[in-house]
Design an enzyme around this catalytic site. Structure first.
Site, PDB file in Angstrom:
ATOM      1  N   HIS A  82       8.433   5.381  -8.626  1.00 20.47           N
ATOM      2  CA  HIS A  82       7.545   4.231  -8.490  1.00 20.47           C
ATOM      3  C   HIS A  82       7.220   3.672  -9.865  1.00 20.47           C
ATOM      4  O   HIS A  82       6.959   4.408 -10.801  1.00 20.47           O
ATOM      5  CB  HIS A  82       6.239   4.632  -7.793  1.00 20.47           C
ATOM      6  CG  HIS A  82       5.319   3.472  -7.587  1.00 20.47           C
ATOM      7  ND1 HIS A  82       5.490   2.565  -6.567  1.00 20.47           N
ATOM      8  CD2 HIS A  82       4.250   3.052  -8.301  1.00 20.47           C
ATOM      9  CE1 HIS A  82       4.555   1.641  -6.656  1.00 20.47           C
ATOM     10  NE2 HIS A  82       3.789   1.913  -7.689  1.00 20.47           N
ATOM     11  N   ASP A 161      -5.373   1.127   2.487  1.00 21.89           N
ATOM     12  CA  ASP A 161      -5.099   0.496   1.191  1.00 21.89           C
ATOM     13  C   ASP A 161      -5.050  -1.021   1.313  1.00 21.89           C
ATOM     14  O   ASP A 161      -5.533  -1.742   0.452  1.00 21.89           O
ATOM     15  CB  ASP A 161      -3.781   1.021   0.609  1.00 21.89           C
ATOM     16  CG  ASP A 161      -3.432   0.282  -0.679  1.00 21.89           C
ATOM     17  OD1 ASP A 161      -4.245   0.332  -1.607  1.00 21.89           O
ATOM     18  OD2 ASP A 161      -2.374  -0.366  -0.732  1.00 21.89           O
ATOM     19  N   ARG A 168     -10.800  -5.567  -3.123  1.00 22.30           N
ATOM     20  CA  ARG A 168     -10.808  -5.353  -4.581  1.00 22.30           C
ATOM     21  C   ARG A 168     -10.365  -6.621  -5.304  1.00 22.30           C
ATOM     22  O   ARG A 168     -10.898  -6.975  -6.345  1.00 22.30           O
ATOM     23  CB  ARG A 168      -9.861  -4.203  -4.949  1.00 22.30           C
ATOM     24  CG  ARG A 168     -10.415  -2.828  -4.604  1.00 22.30           C
ATOM     25  CD  ARG A 168      -9.317  -1.773  -4.695  1.00 22.30           C
ATOM     26  NE  ARG A 168      -8.749  -1.672  -6.029  1.00 22.30           N
ATOM     27  CZ  ARG A 168      -7.513  -1.228  -6.286  1.00 22.30           C
ATOM     28  NH1 ARG A 168      -6.717  -0.853  -5.305  1.00 22.30           N
ATOM     29  NH2 ARG A 168      -7.078  -1.160  -7.517  1.00 22.30           N
ATOM     30  N   SER A 183      -4.620   3.946  -4.498  1.00 26.18           N
ATOM     31  CA  SER A 183      -3.839   2.928  -3.812  1.00 26.18           C
ATOM     32  C   SER A 183      -2.346   3.250  -3.889  1.00 26.18           C
ATOM     33  O   SER A 183      -1.630   3.263  -2.878  1.00 26.18           O
ATOM     34  CB  SER A 183      -4.141   1.572  -4.468  1.00 26.18           C
ATOM     35  OG  SER A 183      -3.209   0.602  -4.088  1.00 26.18           O
ATOM     36  N   LYS A 187       0.203   5.431  -0.677  1.00 27.08           N
ATOM     37  CA  LYS A 187       1.432   4.886  -0.096  1.00 27.08           C
ATOM     38  C   LYS A 187       2.621   5.809  -0.373  1.00 27.08           C
ATOM     39  O   LYS A 187       3.474   6.026   0.485  1.00 27.08           O
ATOM     40  CB  LYS A 187       1.693   3.482  -0.647  1.00 27.08           C
ATOM     41  CG  LYS A 187       0.708   2.453  -0.083  1.00 27.08           C
ATOM     42  CD  LYS A 187       0.845   1.084  -0.750  1.00 27.08           C
ATOM     43  CE  LYS A 187       0.191   1.074  -2.107  1.00 27.08           C
ATOM     44  NZ  LYS A 187       0.004  -0.257  -2.698  1.00 27.08           N
TER      45      LYS A 187
HETATM   46  N1  URA Z   1      -0.383  -1.352  -7.336  1.00 30.96           N
HETATM   47  C1  URA Z   1      -0.897  -0.897  -6.172  1.00 30.96           C
HETATM   48  O1  URA Z   1      -0.166  -0.632  -5.233  1.00 30.96           O
HETATM   49  N2  URA Z   1      -2.236  -0.754  -6.086  1.00 30.96           N
HETATM   50  C2  URA Z   1      -3.074  -1.026  -7.103  1.00 30.96           C
HETATM   51  O2  URA Z   1      -4.271  -0.849  -6.960  1.00 30.96           O
HETATM   52  C3  URA Z   1      -2.523  -1.496  -8.305  1.00 30.96           C
HETATM   53  C4  URA Z   1      -1.164  -1.646  -8.392  1.00 30.96           C
END
Ligand code: URA
Ligand code: CA
Length: 442
Positions: A82, A161, A168, A183, A187
């Site tokens: 990631h 999320d 947010r 966050s 995932k």
């Molecule tokens: N990428 C994400 O998936 N979440 C965040 O909070 C910031 C970057």
């Protein structure tokens, strides 16, 4: 339990229990906690931060808000990667194939682009016929047979999320380390791999502009992943300028093909070899990072990684001939050189502004509903440290012929470059490698 009491407790600096965090996340996801209370809570987290234990509990509560992908039918160690997001970040298109060509199992959930960062799905869909809409069965079957598959991330993964991120985004609470870590990791954990290599970006084009913040974020994510039983390695790398030369969709696929053929940009190639060797290491396929790098360089020389990209493209409905013959990829209407207005050395490139210029040309979306143009984008001719003469091209724009968009993008792009009289060194690229028990700084 009352939400008011939990906001009050966190506001005063006390640590929340696992039960209290679960109450907040599940209550908000189900719509039982109103936005105004959640917004107040997010702001207390922004100012008070969270302990490592609270961050882990927050992440797991978000994972438990939805489904987990079941990868148990895939044989071997499943490895994922990631990146916290950058401009022209072509790594996923190269890493999957080279790691799979070494025997790795890459079962990747991925997304579309929004704003100035591109999405892997959009890029791959520029291969004619290619789709990321695979059934779960087909996804598993492809990983077992070719070592690699990419699938669009469903709304069922960590739905908490999605709703928290939207709030947010409008309450100035995006750039909080525990919230970003939760966050991203919720995932990734829900996506089911056994190990994850993270590329945390720092610099002008990144979420975390300062190295110290990127390091804190990297450590938080490594701790959360290890706490959940995953093997984790994080890198902190520079996003002071776009990665490689290409920023767009089909032109990034072409750049991936070049890189897999051994003629790609040096920064992109080095990053893929570094991240890839760590993916092989945690998969148990090599004993040292050095061994992994040697193996990956051989895979590039022998073009076995390119062969994997072709196999994956074919298995997901794409025309494999476009990999051998990139002129079959979508081609833009008009190529235009963007000439430098002065002579000197490239001192700085604002990656974010370059990303926005490419978005204006049509390569990205400003709203979810927008349709991307696969053929447009920006191909850089000069990067930081390069010498440039007035009138020489800084970049080539791949355009759809629309003058208005072109002029807007061109102005933005020229402003993104700082050209000075003094010779400058290219910026530092690798900052650190973070594992559960150490930080190696470069
Ligand atoms: N990428 C994400 O998936 N979440 C965040 O909070 C910031 C970057
Ligand atoms: Ca690139």
């Amino acid at each position: 339990m009352r939400m008011y009491d939990l906001i009050y407790k966190k506001r005063n600096g006390a640590e929340l229990s696992k039960g209290e965090i679960n109450f907040i996340i599940s209550g908000f996801t189900k719509g039982e906690i109103p936005d105004y209370q959640m917004a107040a809570f997010l702001m207390t987290v922004y100012f008070r931060s969270m302990t490592a234990r609270e961050s882990t509990d927050l992440t797991m509560a978000m994972v438990d808000s939805g489904e987990r992908v079941n990868l148990s039918k895939i044989k071997g160690f499943k490895v994922d990667k990631h990146s916290t997001g950058g401009v022209g970040d072509t790594t996923s298109l190269v890493l999957g194939p080279i790691v799979a060509a070494c025997g790795g199992k890459v079962a990747k959930m991925t997304g579309r682009g929004l704003g100035h960062t591109g999405g892997t799905i959009d890029k791959l869909e520029s291969i004619p016929g290619f789709t990321c809409s695979l059934s779960k069965e087909k996804f598993v079957e492809n990983v077992n047979s070719i070592g690699l598959a990419l699938m669009g991330q469903t709304a069922k993964l960590a739905p908490a999320d999605k709703v928290i991120y939207s709030l947010r985004d409008v309450t100035a609470t995006v750039d909080s380390i525990p919230l970003i870590a939760g966050s991203i990791m919720s995932k990734k954990l829900a996506a089911g791999s056994d190990g994850i290599v993270l590329d945390v970006k720092t610099g002008s084009g990144a979420f975390m502009e300062k190295y110290e913040d990127a390091l804190k974020l990297a450590k938080a994510m490594v701790d959360i992943g290890e706490g959940a039983g995953k093997k984790m390695v994080a890198f902190i790398t520079s996003m002071e300028e776009p990665l490689g030369f290409a920023i767009g969709n089909s032109i990034e696929v072409k750049e991936a093909i070049d890189t897999l053929s051994g003629v790609g940009p040096a920064d992109l190639t080095d990053l893929c070899v570094e991240l890839g060797s760590n993916m092989l290491l945690i998969s148990g396929l090599v004993k040292t990072v050095e061994e992994g790098k040697k193996k990956l360089k051989e895979i590039i020389t022998s073009k076995k990684g390119l062969e994997k990209l072709k196999q994956m493209a074919k298995a997901q409905g794409g025309n494999p001939d476009a990999i051998d013959n990139p002129s079959l990829l979508p081609q833009c209407k008009k190529l235009v050189e963007i000439k430098s207005e002065k002579s000197g050395y490239v001192e700085k490139i604002n990656a974010l502004e370059v990303g926005i210029s490419s978005l204006i040309l049509g390569a990205g979306r400003t709203k979810k509903e927008d349709i991307v143009n696969p053929s447009v984008g920006i191909y850089l001719k000069k990067k930081i440290g390069d010498k440039i003469e007035k009138g020489e091209p800084l970049a080539i724009f791949h355009t759809d012929g629309d003058e208005k968009k072109f002029n807007e993008a061109k102005n933005k792009f020229l402003n993104a470059y700082t050209i000075g009289a003094k010779k400058v060194k290219p910026p530092k690229f690798f900052y650190a490698r973070v594992t559960k028990d150490k930080v190696e700084e470069y």
